[in-house]
Design a protein around this motif. Structure first.
Motif, short mmCIF file in Angstrom:
data_model
loop_
_atom_site.label_atom_id
_atom_site.label_comp_id
_atom_site.label_asym_id
_atom_site.label_seq_id
_atom_site.Cartn_x
_atom_site.Cartn_y
_atom_site.Cartn_z
N UNK A 1 8.07 13.05 -5.24
CA UNK A 1 8.77 11.80 -4.98
C UNK A 1 8.12 11.07 -3.80
N UNK A 2 7.71 11.81 -2.78
CA UNK A 2 6.88 11.28 -1.70
C UNK A 2 5.42 11.42 -2.13
N UNK A 3 4.69 10.39 -2.51
CA UNK A 3 5.07 9.01 -2.34
C UNK A 3 5.01 8.27 -3.68
N UNK B 1 4.17 1.16 2.06
CA UNK B 1 5.27 1.73 1.27
C UNK B 1 5.19 3.26 1.28
N UNK B 2 6.05 3.89 2.05
CA UNK B 2 6.09 5.35 2.12
C UNK B 2 7.51 5.76 2.47
N UNK B 3 8.00 6.80 1.85
CA UNK B 3 9.43 7.11 1.90
C UNK B 3 9.93 7.47 3.30
N UNK C 1 2.17 -6.39 9.35
CA UNK C 1 2.49 -5.29 8.44
C UNK C 1 3.84 -4.70 8.80
N UNK C 2 4.57 -4.29 7.79
CA UNK C 2 5.87 -3.65 7.97
C UNK C 2 5.85 -2.33 7.20
N UNK C 3 6.45 -1.29 7.80
CA UNK C 3 6.59 -0.01 7.12
C UNK C 3 7.93 0.04 6.41
N UNK C 4 7.90 0.31 5.12
CA UNK C 4 9.09 0.34 4.29
C UNK C 4 9.02 1.56 3.39
N UNK C 5 10.16 2.14 3.05
CA UNK C 5 10.17 3.24 2.11
C UNK C 5 11.54 3.43 1.50
N UNK C 6 11.61 4.29 0.50
CA UNK C 6 12.88 4.66 -0.12
C UNK C 6 13.45 5.86 0.63
N UNK C 7 14.75 5.92 0.86
CA UNK C 7 15.34 7.08 1.52
C UNK C 7 15.31 8.30 0.61
N UNK C 8 15.00 9.46 1.18
CA UNK C 8 14.97 10.68 0.38
C UNK C 8 15.31 11.89 1.23
N UNK D 1 0.85 -1.20 0.00
CA UNK D 1 0.00 0.00 0.00
C UNK D 1 0.88 1.24 0.00
N UNK D 2 0.61 2.13 -0.93
CA UNK D 2 1.29 3.43 -1.02
C UNK D 2 0.21 4.51 -1.13
N UNK D 3 0.64 5.75 -1.36
CA UNK D 3 -0.37 6.80 -1.57
C UNK D 3 -0.01 7.66 -2.77
N UNK D 4 -1.04 8.20 -3.41
CA UNK D 4 -0.86 8.95 -4.65
C UNK D 4 -0.99 10.45 -4.50
N UNK D 5 -1.25 10.94 -3.29
CA UNK D 5 -1.35 12.38 -3.08
C UNK D 5 -0.04 12.91 -2.51
N UNK D 6 0.19 14.22 -2.68
CA UNK D 6 1.39 14.89 -2.19
C UNK D 6 1.01 16.27 -1.67
N UNK D 7 1.80 16.81 -0.74
CA UNK D 7 1.49 18.17 -0.25
C UNK D 7 1.54 19.20 -1.37
N UNK D 8 0.54 20.06 -1.41
CA UNK D 8 0.48 21.10 -2.42
C UNK D 8 -0.53 22.14 -1.95
#
Length: 450
Positions: free
Chosen positions: A240-242, A316-318, A400-407, A89-96
């Motif tokens: 890039x997030x997310x 899945x979140x950075x 469940x495990x929280x995982x993400x890419x470093x940024x 599970x990830x998310x498609x929205x970003x701060x704006x």
């Protein structure tokens, strides 16, 4: 560290093209749906009856801004007491910034500006002096019906101008912009008049202004996404997030084969504002889909509850990479770096859903796939953020495990990550989706080739 190779650069460029095609959460869902349909997935409308078969591939959308896809393994029903789900599970929205319904501000003088409010926790100062477009959706009346249309004003429409240092000489000592006054994007110096925004949106969807009944429109930073650095070590882009995780988990989902279980891909809306909407991770969307697919397979509620106990979610979140100019802000032992591989995130306050059991599953998968991994925890005297894994688990509880890419620069209008981490995270998610994870409550698990 070994040099970044051509394959890793290509993987990063493919991701950036995906991000550029997703200027809003509505576009993200549409782009993912198009990708799924191109490889044979069938849409299941929420308002229709469902037919689901072993070996089939399906997807469901809600609000045009969240999407769940699933593949039913051909052998998933062969041993019913091992039936389970493996989800990402990830998310498609970003701060704006979201444009208000009455979206135009007249003056001072002949200026015309946009009336906006914050969506999510962005870093406001990063939005100054950037070329801005507009994207989202519009509800349009046509031939007696009202239909939703994607909107993307894909050109330099607006800018939020800084005040010159000559007029604000203390600006480098600290500036906290007022969102009601300092962050209103400029769209005209006098040529455009009242109703110009409505006219632009209507033209973009091939309608007259009076046909557009409502819209959800957001500002878009139009800076070009890029791979950069003397050794091609970095990627920078808006969102890039997310979308980095949305893309890498989608690639893992689509390129891994698993006939032993039901694999599920989720990309939710509204994570940046708390997830508690009808299409957010804390909504009924995920359990609605899982319960309905089981019913379509002639499995009952009891079997659903038992399946959840054997299931596994990767949220899945950075993650925050070690900052080169502010290393003291990070935990001395649990910090992560760019190009070091996917990051397992943990927090004692359970704002991340990882625990020893779920961490062990992900570590074992990475080791089997020869993928390096990292850990992240906040400094013990600093509050951390949260993500969608623990929220979705309130509706459909499972390991469940929280995982993400470093940024770097998370929630900036232009963020930076590592080139190599794109390929490494895809490989980790291929391992997750391509392995039959047989879980025995909280006692233990077995990884079996799928």
């Amino acid at each position: 560290m070994e040099a970044i190779d051509a394959h890793e650069v290509q993987a990063a460029q493919d991701m950036l093209r995906f991000i550029e095609g997703c200027p809003s959460m509505f576009h993200t869902t549409a782009a993912i749906a198009a990708r799924l349909e191109a490889v044979g997935f069938t849409e299941l409308p929420e308002g229709a009856s469902w037919e689901v078969e072993p070996g089939g591939s399906y997807y469901v959308t809600r609000n045009g801004s969240s999407i769940i896809a699933f593949r039913v393994g051909a052998r998933a029903l062969a041993v019913r007491d091992r039936f389970h789900f493996q989800l990402a599970a990830s998310h498609g929205d970003s701060p704006t910034f979201k444009i208000k319904s009455a979206g135009e501000l007249a003056g001072p003088a002949e200026y015309r500006r946009l009336n906006v409010e914050a969506y999510g926790g962005m870093m406001d100062y990063t939005w100054f002096d950037r070329p801005l477009g507009i994207a989202g959706r519009a509800l349009v009346e046509e031939d007696g019906a009202v239909m939703s249309h994607l909107v993307h004003l894909d050109r330099d429409i607006a800018i939020i101008p800084s005040v010159a240092i000559h007029l604000n000489r203390d600006v480098n000592g600290g500036f906290a912009p007022n969102r009601a006054g300092d962050l209103c994007p400029l769209v005209s110096a006098g040529v455009l008049g009242e109703g110009s925004l409505d006219a632009l949106v209507a033209h973009a969807v091939g309608a007259e202004p009076e046909q557009v009944l409502a819209s959800d429109l957001f500002l878009v930073n139009r800076q070009q996404a890029r791979v950069w650095g003397a050794a091609d070590e970095f990627v920078s882009s808006p969102r890039i997030d997310d979308l980095m995780c949305a893309y890498t988990s989608l690639e893992g989902f689509l390129t891994a084969a698993n006939s032993a279980c039901v694999t599920v891909y989720c990309c939710f809306d509204n994570e940046e504002v708390g997830s508690n909407t009808k299409q957010g991770a804390m909504s009924t969307f995920l359990p609605d889909v899982l319960v309905r697919l089981m019913a379509a397979l002639d499995m009952d509620e009891g079997e659903y509850r038992r399946a959840l106990s054997r299931s596994m979610l990767v949220s899945c979140d950075n993650a925050h990479a070690l900052h080169p100019n502010s290393p003291s802000l990070h935990d001395a032992q649990n910090s992560c770096v760019l190009n070091g591989g996917p990051v397992i995130k943990e927090a004692a306050n359970q704002h991340y859903c990882s625990d020893a059991f779920s961490r062990a599953v992900f570590v074992a998968l990475c080791r089997r796939a020869d993928v390096p991994f990292q850990t992240f925890a906040n400094r013990s005297d600093m509050a951390g953020g949260s993500t969608l894994g623990n929220l979705s688990n309130m509706q459909a509880s499972m390991h469940a495990v929280d995982m993400g890419c470093p940024q770097l620069a998370m929630h900036s209008s232009y963020e930076t990550a590592g080139t190599r981490d794109v390929d490494l995270t895809i490989r980790a998610m291929q391992a997750f989706f391509g392995t039959d994870i047989r879980i025995d409550g909280a006692h233990g698990f077995e990884l079996v080739s799928a």
